[in-house]
Design a protein around this motif. Structure first.
Motif, PDB file in Angstrom:
ATOM      1  N   THR A   1       0.825  -1.213   0.000  1.00 25.41           N
ATOM      2  CA  THR A   1       0.000   0.000   0.000  1.00 25.41           C
ATOM      3  C   THR A   1       0.853   1.254   0.000  1.00 25.41           C
ATOM      4  N   ALA A   2       1.965   1.206   0.713  1.00 27.88           N
ATOM      5  CA  ALA A   2       2.871   2.365   0.752  1.00 27.88           C
ATOM      6  C   ALA A   2       3.434   2.683  -0.631  1.00 27.88           C
ATOM      7  N   CYS A   3       3.422   1.694  -1.516  1.00 27.19           N
ATOM      8  CA  CYS A   3       3.978   1.877  -2.863  1.00 27.19           C
ATOM      9  C   CYS A   3       2.994   2.487  -3.842  1.00 27.19           C
ATOM     10  N   VAL A   4       1.711   2.490  -3.501  1.00 26.77           N
ATOM     11  CA  VAL A   4       0.702   2.925  -4.469  1.00 26.77           C
ATOM     12  C   VAL A   4      -0.049   4.181  -4.028  1.00 26.77           C
ATOM     13  N   ILE A   5       0.373   4.794  -2.925  1.00 21.65           N
ATOM     14  CA  ILE A   5      -0.245   6.044  -2.482  1.00 21.65           C
ATOM     15  C   ILE A   5       0.648   7.222  -2.864  1.00 21.65           C
ATOM     16  N   ASN A   6       0.100   8.407  -2.724  1.00 21.15           N
ATOM     17  CA  ASN A   6       0.865   9.640  -2.989  1.00 21.15           C
ATOM     18  C   ASN A   6       1.492   9.649  -4.383  1.00 21.15           C
TER      19      ASN A   6
ATOM     20  N   ARG B   1       2.446   7.344  -6.360  1.00 20.93           N
ATOM     21  CA  ARG B   1       3.531   6.395  -6.651  1.00 20.93           C
ATOM     22  C   ARG B   1       3.047   5.176  -7.442  1.00 20.93           C
ATOM     23  N   LYS B   2       1.747   5.047  -7.667  1.00 23.40           N
ATOM     24  CA  LYS B   2       1.180   3.818  -8.235  1.00 23.40           C
ATOM     25  C   LYS B   2       1.764   3.481  -9.603  1.00 23.40           C
ATOM     26  N   GLU B   3       1.819   4.445 -10.510  1.00 23.02           N
ATOM     27  CA  GLU B   3       2.323   4.168 -11.862  1.00 23.02           C
ATOM     28  C   GLU B   3       3.800   3.794 -11.847  1.00 23.02           C
ATOM     29  N   ARG B   4       4.573   4.478 -11.030  1.00 24.39           N
ATOM     30  CA  ARG B   4       6.012   4.163 -10.941  1.00 24.39           C
ATOM     31  C   ARG B   4       6.213   2.768 -10.361  1.00 24.39           C
ATOM     32  N   TYR B   5       5.379   2.414  -9.387  1.00 25.37           N
ATOM     33  CA  TYR B   5       5.478   1.083  -8.775  1.00 25.37           C
ATOM     34  C   TYR B   5       5.123  -0.007  -9.792  1.00 25.37           C
ATOM     35  N   SER B   6       4.063   0.227 -10.559  1.00 25.66           N
ATOM     36  CA  SER B   6       3.644  -0.746 -11.568  1.00 25.66           C
ATOM     37  C   SER B   6       4.747  -0.953 -12.610  1.00 25.66           C
ATOM     38  N   SER B   7       5.341   0.137 -13.055  1.00 25.61           N
ATOM     39  CA  SER B   7       6.420   0.063 -14.041  1.00 25.61           C
ATOM     40  C   SER B   7       7.642  -0.650 -13.465  1.00 25.61           C
ATOM     41  N   TYR B   8       7.960  -0.328 -12.211  1.00 20.43           N
ATOM     42  CA  TYR B   8       9.114  -0.948 -11.560  1.00 20.43           C
ATOM     43  C   TYR B   8       8.881  -2.446 -11.359  1.00 20.43           C
ATOM     44  N   GLY B   9       7.663  -2.810 -10.947  1.00 20.33           N
ATOM     45  CA  GLY B   9       7.337  -4.217 -10.749  1.00 20.33           C
ATOM     46  C   GLY B   9       7.472  -5.015 -12.032  1.00 20.33           C
ATOM     47  N   SER B  10       7.012  -4.446 -13.137  1.00 22.80           N
ATOM     48  CA  SER B  10       7.118  -5.129 -14.435  1.00 22.80           C
ATOM     49  C   SER B  10       8.577  -5.315 -14.825  1.00 22.80           C
TER      50      SER B  10
ATOM     51  N   LYS C   1      11.001 -12.052  -7.204  1.00 26.22           N
ATOM     52  CA  LYS C   1       9.743 -11.520  -7.720  1.00 26.22           C
ATOM     53  C   LYS C   1       8.626 -11.491  -6.677  1.00 26.22           C
ATOM     54  N   ARG C   2       8.946 -11.750  -5.429  1.00 26.30           N
ATOM     55  CA  ARG C   2       7.923 -11.692  -4.387  1.00 26.30           C
ATOM     56  C   ARG C   2       7.455 -10.254  -4.163  1.00 26.30           C
ATOM     57  N   VAL C   3       6.180 -10.106  -3.868  1.00 28.57           N
ATOM     58  CA  VAL C   3       5.593  -8.776  -3.682  1.00 28.57           C
ATOM     59  C   VAL C   3       6.350  -7.979  -2.636  1.00 28.57           C
ATOM     60  N   ILE C   4       6.650  -8.614  -1.530  1.00 29.65           N
ATOM     61  CA  ILE C   4       7.290  -7.880  -0.430  1.00 29.65           C
ATOM     62  C   ILE C   4       8.700  -7.432  -0.814  1.00 29.65           C
ATOM     63  N   SER C   5       9.396  -8.225  -1.610  1.00 26.16           N
ATOM     64  CA  SER C   5      10.754  -7.875  -2.033  1.00 26.16           C
ATOM     65  C   SER C   5      10.733  -6.737  -3.054  1.00 26.16           C
ATOM     66  N   ILE C   6       9.807  -6.822  -4.018  1.00 23.92           N
ATOM     67  CA  ILE C   6       9.674  -5.756  -5.011  1.00 23.92           C
ATOM     68  C   ILE C   6       9.292  -4.449  -4.322  1.00 23.92           C
ATOM     69  N   SER C   7       8.351  -4.531  -3.384  1.00 26.49           N
ATOM     70  CA  SER C   7       7.888  -3.334  -2.685  1.00 26.49           C
ATOM     71  C   SER C   7       9.005  -2.708  -1.858  1.00 26.49           C
ATOM     72  N   LYS C   8       9.761  -3.544  -1.178  1.00 29.16           N
ATOM     73  CA  LYS C   8      10.859  -3.028  -0.354  1.00 29.16           C
ATOM     74  C   LYS C   8      11.887  -2.290  -1.210  1.00 29.16           C
ATOM     75  N   SER C   9      12.315  -2.906  -2.315  1.00 25.53           N
ATOM     76  CA  SER C   9      13.337  -2.273  -3.160  1.00 25.53           C
ATOM     77  C   SER C   9      12.788  -1.018  -3.837  1.00 25.53           C
ATOM     78  N   PHE C  10      11.488  -1.019  -4.154  1.00 26.04           N
ATOM     79  CA  PHE C  10      10.877   0.171  -4.759  1.00 26.04           C
ATOM     80  C   PHE C  10      10.884   1.340  -3.777  1.00 26.04           C
ATOM     81  N   LEU C  11      10.491   1.080  -2.539  1.00 24.89           N
ATOM     82  CA  LEU C  11      10.446   2.145  -1.540  1.00 24.89           C
ATOM     83  C   LEU C  11      11.845   2.689  -1.253  1.00 24.89           C
ATOM     84  N   TYR C  12      12.820   1.804  -1.255  1.00 28.34           N
ATOM     85  CA  TYR C  12      14.202   2.254  -1.081  1.00 28.34           C
ATOM     86  C   TYR C  12      14.593   3.177  -2.234  1.00 28.34           C
ATOM     87  N   LYS C  13      14.218   2.790  -3.440  1.00 28.69           N
ATOM     88  CA  LYS C  13      14.502   3.592  -4.632  1.00 28.69           C
ATOM     89  C   LYS C  13      13.797   4.951  -4.567  1.00 28.69           C
ATOM     90  N   GLU C  14      12.635   4.979  -3.914  1.00 26.69           N
ATOM     91  CA  GLU C  14      11.862   6.214  -3.785  1.00 26.69           C
ATOM     92  C   GLU C  14      12.413   7.148  -2.699  1.00 26.69           C
TER      93      GLU C  14
END
Length: 238
Positions: A102-107, A109-118, A128-141
């Motif tokens: 949820t922290a990845c898709v608010i404020n 960030r949703k489109e950037r998260y979707s692109s990063y996940g892909s 490719k686990r959700v929690i791992s992708i989300s963690k690295s995305f938030l770090y990148k943010e």
């Protein structure tokens, strides 16, 4: 008042405060309540059945219908208790996945998260686990502090155990066997049985982790914080 009672009060106050500050944590307190209810209910039922009677020399008394019935009932309650523990394990894993994602898709960030996940999922050997992708995305943010949070490896281990129940009927593999020295569960006939403290330990980790995670990535929405902000804004506008 015992040390345990003081600890429970302090934990309750901390959870109440966190819930007021971070609405995303509103369901966090219910896991421990539900776990206590499940454990106490099944433990009482099992204790009421008693142990199998023994002769004075320690040998078991030959089985009769009543003893067989009692053993069957005890095994039934223990089996149901494990099912309820697994359901709580699954719920806890879903809660933490939702908290982090949820922290990845608010404020915005949703489109950037979707692109990063892909992008991550397209990599051959990526996690490719959700929690791992989300963690690295938030770090990148820019939320670099999340790398210092204690509990990431613990949570990933819990999800591996959860997946064995969801996708393999609770059958242990070599990775799960290695984990049995770190966590409270047994492996009998290749089947995983969660121990008495397994869920309680995970809940304690989730409570601490979730509050610290929320402090890093979610805005503080507490009444006190809002009042202070209003006061400061009013003073600055004078």
């Amino acid at each position: 008042m015992t040390d345990q009672s003081i600890e429970e009060i302090n934990r309750g106050l901390r959870l109440a405060s966190a819930k007021m500050s971070y609405p995303v944590l509103k369901d966090l307190a219910y896991f421990r309540e539900y776990n206590n209810y499940v454990e106490n209910t099944f433990e009482s039922s099992i204790l009421e059945l008693g142990e199998n009677p023994q002769n004075k020399d320690g040998r078991a008394i030959p089985l009769d219908f009543e003893i067989i019935k009692r053993v069957s009932e005890r095994n039934k309650y223990r089996s149901f208790r494990n099912i309820m523990r697994v359901s709580l394990l699954t719920a806890l894993c879903s809660f933490i996945e939702n908290l982090v994602k949820t922290a990845c898709v608010i404020n915005d960030r949703k489109e950037r998260y979707s692109s990063y996940g892909s992008e991550i999922k397209a990599r051959k050997n990526a996690d490719k686990r959700v929690i791992s992708i989300s963690k690295s995305f938030l770090y990148k943010e820019g939320f670099s502090e999340i790398n210092n949070l204690k509990g990431w490896d613990y949570i990933k281990d819990m999800m591996r155990i959860r997946n064995r129940f969801v996708h393999a009927g609770g059958e242990a593999d070599s990775n799960i066997r290695k984990m049995s020295v770190r966590y409270d569960f047994l492996i009998e006939n290749d089947e995983i049985t969660l121990g008495d403290s397994f869920i309680e330990n995970y809940i304690s980790l989730i409570e601490d982790f979730s509050i610290e995670f929320a402090k890093i990535v979610y805005p503080d929405e507490s009444f006190v914080k809002k009042m202070v902000e209003r006061y400061n804004n009013h003073r600055n506008n004078k």
